[in-house]
Design a protein around this motif. Structure first.
Motif, PDB file in Angstrom:
ATOM      1  N   ASP A   1     -53.144  24.126  17.160  1.00  0.00           N
ATOM      2  CA  ASP A   1     -52.392  23.849  15.944  1.00  0.00           C
ATOM      3  C   ASP A   1     -52.575  25.056  15.031  1.00  0.00           C
ATOM      4  O   ASP A   1     -53.700  25.400  14.675  1.00  0.00           O
ATOM      5  CB  ASP A   1     -52.959  22.579  15.312  1.00  0.00           C
ATOM      6  CG  ASP A   1     -52.165  22.059  14.140  1.00  0.00           C
ATOM      7  OD1 ASP A   1     -51.521  22.852  13.422  1.00  0.00           O
ATOM      8  OD2 ASP A   1     -52.210  20.834  13.921  1.00  0.00           O
ATOM      9  N   HIS A   2     -51.468  25.706  14.655  1.00  0.00           N
ATOM     10  CA  HIS A   2     -51.531  26.973  13.922  1.00  0.00           C
ATOM     11  C   HIS A   2     -50.646  26.912  12.688  1.00  0.00           C
ATOM     12  O   HIS A   2     -49.532  26.373  12.747  1.00  0.00           O
ATOM     13  CB  HIS A   2     -51.035  28.123  14.800  1.00  0.00           C
ATOM     14  CG  HIS A   2     -51.656  28.136  16.154  1.00  0.00           C
ATOM     15  ND1 HIS A   2     -52.812  28.815  16.429  1.00  0.00           N
ATOM     16  CD2 HIS A   2     -51.284  27.535  17.313  1.00  0.00           C
ATOM     17  CE1 HIS A   2     -53.120  28.644  17.704  1.00  0.00           C
ATOM     18  NE2 HIS A   2     -52.223  27.865  18.259  1.00  0.00           N
ATOM     19  N   THR A   3     -51.117  27.479  11.600  1.00  0.00           N
ATOM     20  CA  THR A   3     -50.296  27.663  10.409  1.00  0.00           C
ATOM     21  C   THR A   3     -50.174  29.154  10.171  1.00  0.00           C
ATOM     22  O   THR A   3     -51.191  29.862  10.061  1.00  0.00           O
ATOM     23  CB  THR A   3     -50.911  26.960   9.187  1.00  0.00           C
ATOM     24  OG1 THR A   3     -50.992  25.553   9.467  1.00  0.00           O
ATOM     25  CG2 THR A   3     -50.055  27.178   7.946  1.00  0.00           C
TER      26      THR A   3
ATOM     27  N   LEU B   1     -42.863  24.305   6.561  1.00  0.00           N
ATOM     28  CA  LEU B   1     -43.746  23.691   5.567  1.00  0.00           C
ATOM     29  C   LEU B   1     -43.122  23.620   4.183  1.00  0.00           C
ATOM     30  O   LEU B   1     -43.616  22.876   3.336  1.00  0.00           O
ATOM     31  CB  LEU B   1     -45.091  24.416   5.552  1.00  0.00           C
ATOM     32  CG  LEU B   1     -45.894  24.230   6.843  1.00  0.00           C
ATOM     33  CD1 LEU B   1     -47.186  25.032   6.805  1.00  0.00           C
ATOM     34  CD2 LEU B   1     -46.174  22.759   7.109  1.00  0.00           C
TER      35      LEU B   1
ATOM     36  N   THR C   1     -39.309  19.120  11.061  1.00  0.00           N
ATOM     37  CA  THR C   1     -39.976  19.462  12.324  1.00  0.00           C
ATOM     38  C   THR C   1     -38.929  19.569  13.421  1.00  0.00           C
ATOM     39  O   THR C   1     -38.019  18.735  13.512  1.00  0.00           O
ATOM     40  CB  THR C   1     -41.030  18.403  12.682  1.00  0.00           C
ATOM     41  OG1 THR C   1     -42.028  18.387  11.655  1.00  0.00           O
ATOM     42  CG2 THR C   1     -41.703  18.714  14.015  1.00  0.00           C
TER      43      THR C   1
ATOM     44  N   LYS D   1     -43.132  29.815   5.856  1.00  0.00           N
ATOM     45  CA  LYS D   1     -44.463  29.308   6.184  1.00  0.00           C
ATOM     46  C   LYS D   1     -44.254  28.134   7.126  1.00  0.00           C
ATOM     47  O   LYS D   1     -43.428  27.242   6.856  1.00  0.00           O
ATOM     48  CB  LYS D   1     -45.202  28.857   4.925  1.00  0.00           C
ATOM     49  CG  LYS D   1     -46.636  28.440   5.190  1.00  0.00           C
ATOM     50  CD  LYS D   1     -47.391  28.144   3.902  1.00  0.00           C
ATOM     51  CE  LYS D   1     -48.841  27.831   4.206  1.00  0.00           C
ATOM     52  NZ  LYS D   1     -49.595  27.544   2.968  1.00  0.00           N
ATOM     53  N   HIS D   2     -44.987  28.134   8.244  1.00  0.00           N
ATOM     54  CA  HIS D   2     -44.733  27.128   9.263  1.00  0.00           C
ATOM     55  C   HIS D   2     -46.000  26.721   9.993  1.00  0.00           C
ATOM     56  O   HIS D   2     -46.990  27.440   9.984  1.00  0.00           O
ATOM     57  CB  HIS D   2     -43.687  27.642  10.267  1.00  0.00           C
ATOM     58  CG  HIS D   2     -44.118  28.892  10.980  1.00  0.00           C
ATOM     59  ND1 HIS D   2     -44.161  30.126  10.371  1.00  0.00           N
ATOM     60  CD2 HIS D   2     -44.526  29.091  12.253  1.00  0.00           C
ATOM     61  CE1 HIS D   2     -44.580  31.033  11.240  1.00  0.00           C
ATOM     62  NE2 HIS D   2     -44.822  30.427  12.394  1.00  0.00           N
ATOM     63  N   ARG D   3     -45.904  25.569  10.616  1.00  0.00           N
ATOM     64  CA  ARG D   3     -46.987  25.040  11.449  1.00  0.00           C
ATOM     65  C   ARG D   3     -46.442  24.924  12.862  1.00  0.00           C
ATOM     66  O   ARG D   3     -45.379  24.331  13.072  1.00  0.00           O
ATOM     67  CB  ARG D   3     -47.415  23.676  10.931  1.00  0.00           C
ATOM     68  CG  ARG D   3     -48.486  23.025  11.757  1.00  0.00           C
ATOM     69  CD  ARG D   3     -48.854  21.674  11.155  1.00  0.00           C
ATOM     70  NE  ARG D   3     -49.836  21.023  11.998  1.00  0.00           N
ATOM     71  CZ  ARG D   3     -49.885  19.711  12.188  1.00  0.00           C
ATOM     72  NH1 ARG D   3     -49.014  18.912  11.581  1.00  0.00           N
ATOM     73  NH2 ARG D   3     -50.805  19.190  12.964  1.00  0.00           N
TER      74      ARG D   3
ATOM     75  N   VAL E   1     -47.410  23.656  16.676  1.00  0.00           N
ATOM     76  CA  VAL E   1     -48.320  22.835  17.468  1.00  0.00           C
ATOM     77  C   VAL E   1     -47.888  22.937  18.928  1.00  0.00           C
ATOM     78  O   VAL E   1     -46.704  22.744  19.243  1.00  0.00           O
ATOM     79  CB  VAL E   1     -48.291  21.359  17.001  1.00  0.00           C
ATOM     80  CG1 VAL E   1     -49.175  20.488  17.884  1.00  0.00           C
ATOM     81  CG2 VAL E   1     -48.709  21.257  15.537  1.00  0.00           C
TER      82      VAL E   1
END
Length: 131
Positions: free
Chosen positions: A49-51, A73, A78, A94-96, A98
């Motif tokens: 899991d990365h931001t 974000l 999603t 800016k994003h997450r 997974v």
């Protein structure tokens, strides 16, 4: 003309292979290749899991293998990631990200990275003139 073999890079050019928390990236093209972008093949571990927030770079990513999801974000939206899906961070989003399974991604950065960058606490790389 530039011709590089992924397997030759991984076996003989360790300076072009970058490892970070639960991912690795083989840097096929870098800033010193003078192409105006860098090109990488990146592997994200299953369950990771990365931001990220590339404030100083634009990035496009194409999924070649695996499944996961990316969340914008700023909006909370999603999107599923699977082979054949591309996303472009055209607004320095800016994003997450997974990874449900190991993800194998082809990535381009503009401006190109040098290969010496490390993610800062906010998930970004320094601007090229700060490196």
């Amino acid at each position: 003309m530039i011709v590089r073999d992924f397997h030759d890079i991984t076996a003989n050019q360790p300076d072009r292979v970058v490892y970070d928390a639960q991912w690795s990236s083989v840097r096929m093209l870098l800033a010193d290749d003078n192409m105006g972008f860098s090109f990488h093949v990146t592997f994200l571990e299953a369950g990771s899991d990365h931001t990220f927030h590339y404030k100083n770079h634009l990035e496009s990513v194409y999924c070649m293998q695996g499944t996961g999801e990316i969340t914008d974000l700023a909006t909370g939206t999603t999107y599923p990631i699977k082979p054949g899906v591309m996303y472009a961070l055209d607004q320095h989003d800016k994003h997450r990200l997974v990874a449900h399974e190991e993800l194998v991604m082809a990535c381009c950065f503009n401006p190109p990275v040098t290969g010496r960058e490390v993610h800062r606490e906010d998930g970004s790389y320094a601007a090229p003139d700060e490196s």
